[in-house]
Scaffold this active site. Structure first.
Site, short mmCIF file in Angstrom:
data_model
loop_
_atom_site.label_atom_id
_atom_site.label_comp_id
_atom_site.label_asym_id
_atom_site.label_seq_id
_atom_site.Cartn_x
_atom_site.Cartn_y
_atom_site.Cartn_z
N ASN A 80 2.10 -5.16 -3.15
CA ASN A 80 0.70 -5.48 -2.84
C ASN A 80 -0.11 -4.21 -2.58
O ASN A 80 0.37 -3.32 -1.87
CB ASN A 80 0.70 -6.37 -1.58
CG ASN A 80 -0.64 -7.00 -1.28
OD1 ASN A 80 -1.23 -7.65 -2.15
ND2 ASN A 80 -1.11 -6.85 -0.05
N HIS A 124 -10.44 -6.15 -2.04
CA HIS A 124 -11.52 -5.95 -1.06
C HIS A 124 -12.66 -5.29 -1.83
O HIS A 124 -12.58 -4.10 -2.16
CB HIS A 124 -11.05 -5.05 0.08
CG HIS A 124 -9.92 -5.66 0.88
ND1 HIS A 124 -10.10 -6.77 1.67
CD2 HIS A 124 -8.62 -5.32 0.99
CE1 HIS A 124 -8.95 -7.08 2.27
NE2 HIS A 124 -8.03 -6.22 1.86
N ASP A 130 -12.17 -10.36 -0.42
CA ASP A 130 -13.45 -10.44 0.30
C ASP A 130 -14.42 -9.52 -0.41
O ASP A 130 -14.02 -8.57 -1.09
CB ASP A 130 -13.32 -10.12 1.81
CG ASP A 130 -12.55 -8.85 2.13
OD1 ASP A 130 -12.49 -7.91 1.29
OD2 ASP A 130 -11.99 -8.76 3.24
N GLU A 177 0.80 -1.24 0.00
CA GLU A 177 0.00 0.00 0.00
C GLU A 177 0.83 1.28 0.00
O GLU A 177 0.62 2.17 0.83
CB GLU A 177 -0.97 -0.01 1.19
CG GLU A 177 -1.91 -1.19 1.16
CD GLU A 177 -2.87 -1.26 2.34
OE1 GLU A 177 -2.97 -0.28 3.11
OE2 GLU A 177 -3.52 -2.29 2.51
N GLU A 190 -6.14 -10.65 -0.98
CA GLU A 190 -6.91 -10.39 0.24
C GLU A 190 -8.41 -10.38 -0.07
O GLU A 190 -9.17 -9.58 0.47
CB GLU A 190 -6.50 -9.04 0.87
CG GLU A 190 -5.02 -8.95 1.18
CD GLU A 190 -4.62 -7.68 1.93
OE1 GLU A 190 -5.50 -6.95 2.41
OE2 GLU A 190 -3.40 -7.44 2.02
#
Ligand code: G2I
Length: 469
Positions: free
Chosen positions: A202, A238, A267, A160, A265
């Site tokens: 990432n 996400h 979701d 990030e 990651e």
């Protein structure tokens, strides 16, 4: 920052179903019928992983699902900077070691998350700046990657570091203020510390072609052109209630730079569109041959950082959700990662480091390339689980380059090759010989190409030998 709000705002383009339209099928279709996420992913040469919070390893119901369905894990928090170096120079690997031990005992690979991130910096680092912070952060990368050396499939070296919104630039942080080269310095330190781990960048809000993902794309392209070691890009994913129509195209443009891509990651907001979005993400990964695996950020809805979003594949009672079935079906329907003979294969990635410079010849150069073992070298990296493995083999041309190459590998007893990509296998047990395909046989001096194969049984101790022609 309200991370959740930002990512919800960013996911605005409704385009379910559009993913499949217009994509180039360079992959052969082989339907299969795995009955767990890990088996179905492995049949397609991928892993399926979950983020694990340390304390969950003592929850039997949780561990039952984890071990049955997943063959890769990542620490949700235990390998972050605040957890591993709570005081400067005093390292704590308790949580990370416990997760690695669980993975090794259960045939799972491990993603490392994350060596450097502007969040969850320990307090002592938050108060630092300049060259003191630069050396503290490089020391952190070196110490942690060295501690876990040989046990990590891929590290999120930097997490990030890019800004949200339209700038396409870096996010401000004390790390960034040490100089724009902090990211490449971190990657170089990680490579030295653990040369066997894939090194990833990432980030989130990179779920399509947008200013932020393009900023990252430009950084990766620059790193590849200058030989900065980077092997993969993680797309956190996400997601909200829709999926960008160019989600797959975005993964593919990174893969075309010569890096692997991974969904790291995943979701998705619960509700009517959840199963479709999970399936769309899975299909996109299956359709990109360099998409090597998918990780969901937790196991059951109530394990998720997203609170009441019900964002994962299992209900709190352990039942499989509709989204689970849609992912499983998409894995089973996905193409195998074998390039189709009628279409050009993936472009051979350029050398990851500058080719060795050749001193001016003192005698006239030979007109034919020298034959024999000095013509190329091969090295293997393994992703293993109970009963199977995926081997990625790197072929490096010697000083004369190659017109073609063969790599021979002797498998342990009981092991056999079930699937090969970017090479042709002859035989499947004992000594197996892999020959280049038409697009990756010709390599310049020092150039690197990769092929891979999947096998049943154990792939332990593989020592490939390379012959150039
Ligand atoms: O924010 C979601 C993810 C975005 N990408 C990077 C990931 O590393 C990040 O994971 C989350 C974890 O899921 C949370 O569990 O990162 C958060 C920290 O920024 C984690 O939350 C923290 C809490 O903030 C702490 O108060 C708590 O002590 O979890 C810690 C351990 O439970």
């Amino acid at each position: 920052m309200n991370h959740k709000r930002v990512l919800r705002l960013a996911v605005t383009v409704a385009a379910t179903g559009a993913l499949a339209a217009g994509m180039t099928m360079t992959l052969t279709s082989t339907a299969s019928a795995g009955t767990t996420l890990k088996a179905s992913a492995a049949e397609k040469g991928r892993y399926f992983g979950a983020a694990v919070a340390g304390q969950k390893l003592s929850d039997n119901a949780y561990v039952t699902i984890l071990n049955r369905e997943f063959n890769s894990v990542v620490a949700e928090n235990d390998m972050k900077w605040d957890a591993t170096e709570p005081q400067q120079g005093r390292f704590n690997y308790t949580g990370g070691d416990r997760l690695v031990a669980h993975a090794q005992a259960n045939g799972m690979s491990v993603r490392g998350h994350a060596l450097l991130w502007y969040q969850q910096e320990p307090g002592w680092a938050q108060n630092m700046s300049g060259s003191a912070l630069r050396s503290a952060m490089i020391n952190h990368v070196t110490q942690v990657a060295t501690h876990f050396k040989g046990k990590i499939y891929a590290w999120d070296v930097v997490n990030e570091a890019f800004a949200d919104g339209n700038s396409g630039g870096r996010r401000d942080s004390n790390l960034q203020r040490t100089g724009n080269d902090w990211i490449e310095a971190a990657f170089r330190a990680a490579r030295v510390a653990d040369p066997g781990a894939k090194l990833c960048y990432n980030d989130y809000n990179t779920d399509g072609i947008n200013a932020k993902s393009t900023g990252i794309y430009n950084m990766v392209r620059d790193f590849k052109s200058r030989g900065v070691p980077i092997d993969c890009v993680g797309f956190q994913s996400h997601l909200g209630t829709s999926l960008s129509s160019d989600y797959q195209a975005n993964l593919q443009r990174f893969a075309d730079l010569g890096v692997d891509v991974q969904i790291t990651e995943l979701d998705v907001m619960g509700g009517g569109n959840q199963a479709n979005i999970f399936a769309g993400v899975t299909r996109a990964c299956m359709n990109v041959s360099r998409c090597t695996g998918i990780t969901t950020w937790g196991v059951r809805d109530c394990d998720s950082w997203r609170g009441s979003d019900n964002a994962l594949l299992f209900e709190c009672n352990g039942n499989k959700k509709a989204a689970y079935t849609s992912v499983l079906n998409a894995l089973n329907a996905g193409p195998a990662i074998t390039p189709s003979p009628t279409t050009p294969g993936p472009t051979t990635p350029g050398p990851t480091s500058p080719p060795p410079t050749t001193p001016p010849p003192t005698t006239p150069p030979p007109t034919t390339p020298p034959p024999g073992p000095e013509g190329c070298t091969a090295s293997v990296s393994l992703n293993s689980w109970n009963g199977g493995f995926v081997a990625s083999v790197k072929v490096t041309a010697g000083s004369a380059g190659t017109n073609g190459w063969n790599v021979s590998v002797t498998l342990p007893g009981g092991a056999s090759v079930t699937n090969t990509w970017s090479a042709t296998a002859s035989g499947s047990t004992g000594t197996v010989r892999f020959t280049n395909v038409n697009y990756n046989g010709r390599l310049a001096a020092g150039q690197v190409t990769e092929f891979g194969f999947q096998g049943t049984g154990s792939g332990a101790g593989l020592t490939p030998t390379c012959t150039a022609s």
